[in-house]
Design a protein around this motif. Structure first.
Motif, PDB file in Angstrom:
ATOM      1  N   ALA A  78      56.230  54.483  42.632  1.00 21.76           N
ATOM      2  CA  ALA A  78      54.818  54.840  42.479  1.00 21.76           C
ATOM      3  C   ALA A  78      53.925  53.865  43.247  1.00 21.76           C
ATOM      4  N   THR A  79      52.777  54.359  43.689  1.00 22.66           N
ATOM      5  CA  THR A  79      51.734  53.481  44.205  1.00 22.66           C
ATOM      6  C   THR A  79      50.933  53.016  43.002  1.00 22.66           C
ATOM      7  N   ILE A  80      50.904  51.719  42.765  1.00 23.29           N
ATOM      8  CA  ILE A  80      50.205  51.178  41.600  1.00 23.29           C
ATOM      9  C   ILE A  80      48.917  50.524  42.056  1.00 23.29           C
ATOM     10  N   VAL A  81      47.814  51.045  41.532  1.00 25.55           N
ATOM     11  CA  VAL A  81      46.473  50.554  41.842  1.00 25.55           C
ATOM     12  C   VAL A  81      45.954  49.847  40.596  1.00 25.55           C
ATOM     13  N   MET A  82      45.772  48.549  40.704  1.00 27.21           N
ATOM     14  CA  MET A  82      45.266  47.781  39.571  1.00 27.21           C
ATOM     15  C   MET A  82      43.753  47.908  39.488  1.00 27.21           C
ATOM     16  N   LEU A  83      43.257  48.109  38.281  1.00 24.19           N
ATOM     17  CA  LEU A  83      41.824  48.181  38.021  1.00 24.19           C
ATOM     18  C   LEU A  83      41.409  46.865  37.393  1.00 24.19           C
ATOM     19  N   THR A  84      40.462  46.186  38.031  1.00 25.48           N
ATOM     20  CA  THR A  84      40.073  44.876  37.525  1.00 25.48           C
ATOM     21  C   THR A  84      38.595  44.607  37.752  1.00 25.48           C
ATOM     22  N   ALA A  85      38.024  43.867  36.824  1.00 25.32           N
ATOM     23  CA  ALA A  85      36.642  43.433  36.981  1.00 25.32           C
ATOM     24  C   ALA A  85      36.584  42.075  37.671  1.00 25.32           C
ATOM     25  N   ALA A  86      37.744  41.486  37.924  1.00 24.93           N
ATOM     26  CA  ALA A  86      37.816  40.128  38.480  1.00 24.93           C
ATOM     27  C   ALA A  86      38.639  40.109  39.764  1.00 24.93           C
ATOM     28  N   ALA A  87      38.158  40.769  40.790  1.00 19.90           N
ATOM     29  CA  ALA A  87      38.894  40.823  42.058  1.00 19.90           C
ATOM     30  C   ALA A  87      38.999  39.428  42.666  1.00 19.90           C
ATOM     31  N   GLY A  88      40.119  39.183  43.340  1.00 16.88           N
ATOM     32  CA  GLY A  88      40.311  37.914  44.019  1.00 16.88           C
ATOM     33  C   GLY A  88      40.674  36.776  43.091  1.00 16.88           C
ATOM     34  N   SER A  89      40.885  37.069  41.839  1.00 15.73           N
ATOM     35  CA  SER A  89      41.188  36.026  40.871  1.00 15.73           C
ATOM     36  C   SER A  89      42.689  35.804  40.766  1.00 15.73           C
ATOM     37  N   GLU A  90      43.068  34.986  39.802  1.00 14.47           N
ATOM     38  CA  GLU A  90      44.491  34.746  39.539  1.00 14.47           C
ATOM     39  C   GLU A  90      45.185  36.031  39.106  1.00 14.47           C
ATOM     40  N   TYR A  91      44.411  36.989  38.592  1.00 15.46           N
ATOM     41  CA  TYR A  91      44.996  38.276  38.206  1.00 15.46           C
ATOM     42  C   TYR A  91      45.571  39.006  39.414  1.00 15.46           C
ATOM     43  N   GLU A  92      44.917  38.865  40.553  1.00 11.87           N
ATOM     44  CA  GLU A  92      45.402  39.549  41.752  1.00 11.87           C
ATOM     45  C   GLU A  92      46.766  39.005  42.175  1.00 11.87           C
ATOM     46  N   ALA A  93      46.928  37.699  42.163  1.00 17.94           N
ATOM     47  CA  ALA A  93      48.216  37.105  42.525  1.00 17.94           C
ATOM     48  C   ALA A  93      49.301  37.536  41.545  1.00 17.94           C
ATOM     49  N   GLY A  94      48.988  37.528  40.261  1.00 22.55           N
ATOM     50  CA  GLY A  94      49.952  37.959  39.254  1.00 22.55           C
ATOM     51  C   GLY A  94      50.307  39.419  39.387  1.00 22.55           C
ATOM     52  N   SER A  95      49.311  40.225  39.718  1.00 23.52           N
ATOM     53  CA  SER A  95      49.538  41.663  39.895  1.00 23.52           C
ATOM     54  C   SER A  95      50.422  41.931  41.105  1.00 23.52           C
ATOM     55  N   ARG A  96      50.148  41.257  42.189  1.00 26.35           N
ATOM     56  CA  ARG A  96      50.977  41.435  43.398  1.00 26.35           C
ATOM     57  C   ARG A  96      52.421  41.008  43.122  1.00 26.35           C
ATOM     58  N   ALA A  97      52.590  39.894  42.418  1.00 28.86           N
ATOM     59  CA  ALA A  97      53.935  39.429  42.079  1.00 28.86           C
ATOM     60  C   ALA A  97      54.658  40.438  41.184  1.00 28.86           C
ATOM     61  N   ALA A  98      53.897  41.169  40.371  1.00 28.64           N
ATOM     62  CA  ALA A  98      54.479  42.175  39.477  1.00 28.64           C
ATOM     63  C   ALA A  98      54.779  43.484  40.202  1.00 28.64           C
ATOM     64  N   GLY A  99      54.254  43.634  41.432  1.00 26.79           N
ATOM     65  CA  GLY A  99      54.555  44.837  42.201  1.00 26.79           C
ATOM     66  C   GLY A  99      53.387  45.759  42.484  1.00 26.79           C
ATOM     67  N   ALA A 100      52.169  45.311  42.203  1.00 29.62           N
ATOM     68  CA  ALA A 100      50.994  46.152  42.464  1.00 29.62           C
ATOM     69  C   ALA A 100      50.793  46.338  43.969  1.00 29.62           C
ATOM     70  N   ASP A 101      50.286  47.523  44.332  1.00 28.32           N
ATOM     71  CA  ASP A 101      50.055  47.839  45.743  1.00 28.32           C
ATOM     72  C   ASP A 101      48.610  47.615  46.174  1.00 28.32           C
ATOM     73  N   LEU A 102      47.660  48.027  45.340  1.00 24.18           N
ATOM     74  CA  LEU A 102      46.243  48.010  45.698  1.00 24.18           C
ATOM     75  C   LEU A 102      45.400  47.588  44.508  1.00 24.18           C
ATOM     76  N   PHE A 103      44.124  47.297  44.805  1.00 23.98           N
ATOM     77  CA  PHE A 103      43.183  46.909  43.760  1.00 23.98           C
ATOM     78  C   PHE A 103      41.913  47.723  43.890  1.00 23.98           C
ATOM     79  N   LEU A 104      41.352  48.086  42.753  1.00 25.11           N
ATOM     80  CA  LEU A 104      40.058  48.752  42.700  1.00 25.11           C
ATOM     81  C   LEU A 104      39.217  47.961  41.719  1.00 25.11           C
ATOM     82  N   THR A 105      38.125  47.396  42.218  1.00 23.79           N
ATOM     83  CA  THR A 105      37.303  46.510  41.407  1.00 23.79           C
ATOM     84  C   THR A 105      36.280  47.304  40.602  1.00 23.79           C
ATOM     85  N   LYS A 106      36.226  47.009  39.299  1.00 25.30           N
ATOM     86  CA  LYS A 106      35.235  47.618  38.411  1.00 25.30           C
ATOM     87  C   LYS A 106      33.945  46.822  38.517  1.00 25.30           C
TER      88      LYS A 106
END
Length: 123
Positions: A78-106
């Motif tokens: 699957a293409t996994i798009v993480m939804l986050t209110a905190a783009a560019g944060s430590e969440y992004e690094a953790g998400s990428r390490a978990a296998g996320a493909d893209l980010f959409l900032t709230k």
């Protein structure tokens, strides 16, 4: 064959916004989940092509859900798009390490969502 989309967010407004925006995109079969545990159950039953996954949720957060989806046949491709209110944060690094493909900032607009789906070649 329709593309299956799984929308995962504990905020019913966000789920409704995404579903309403995508409901007219040809060939989409939409499913929703309110948290990570429910998302895994729905993913196992539907094998989604695209997963919109909130990071901050009760019961199971989006990062651990993403990692678990990647370990399961239902979410491995699957293409996994993480939804986050905190783009560019430590969440992004953790998400990428978990296998996320893209980010959409709230907050995001329906137009932002449609552009992202178009970039995925899904419309």
């Amino acid at each position: 064959m329709p593309k299956t989309v799984l929308i995962v967010d504990d905020d019913p407004f966000i789920r409704k916004l995404i579903a309403t925006t995508l409901e007219d995109v040809a060939g989409f079969e939409l499913h929703e989940a309110a948290d990570g545990e429910e998302a895994l159950e729905v993913a196992d039953a539907t094998t989604p092509s695209i997963v919109f996954l909130d990071i901050d949720m009760p019961r199971r957060d989006g990062i651990s859900t993403c990692a678990e989806l990647r370990r399961r046949p239902a979410g491995a491709d699957a293409t996994i798009v993480m939804l986050t209110a905190a783009a560019g944060s430590e969440y992004e690094a953790g998400s990428r390490a978990a296998g996320a493909d893209l980010f959409l900032t709230k907050p995001f607009s329906p137009l932002d969502l449609l552009r992202l789906v178009d970039e995925l070649g899904a419309s």
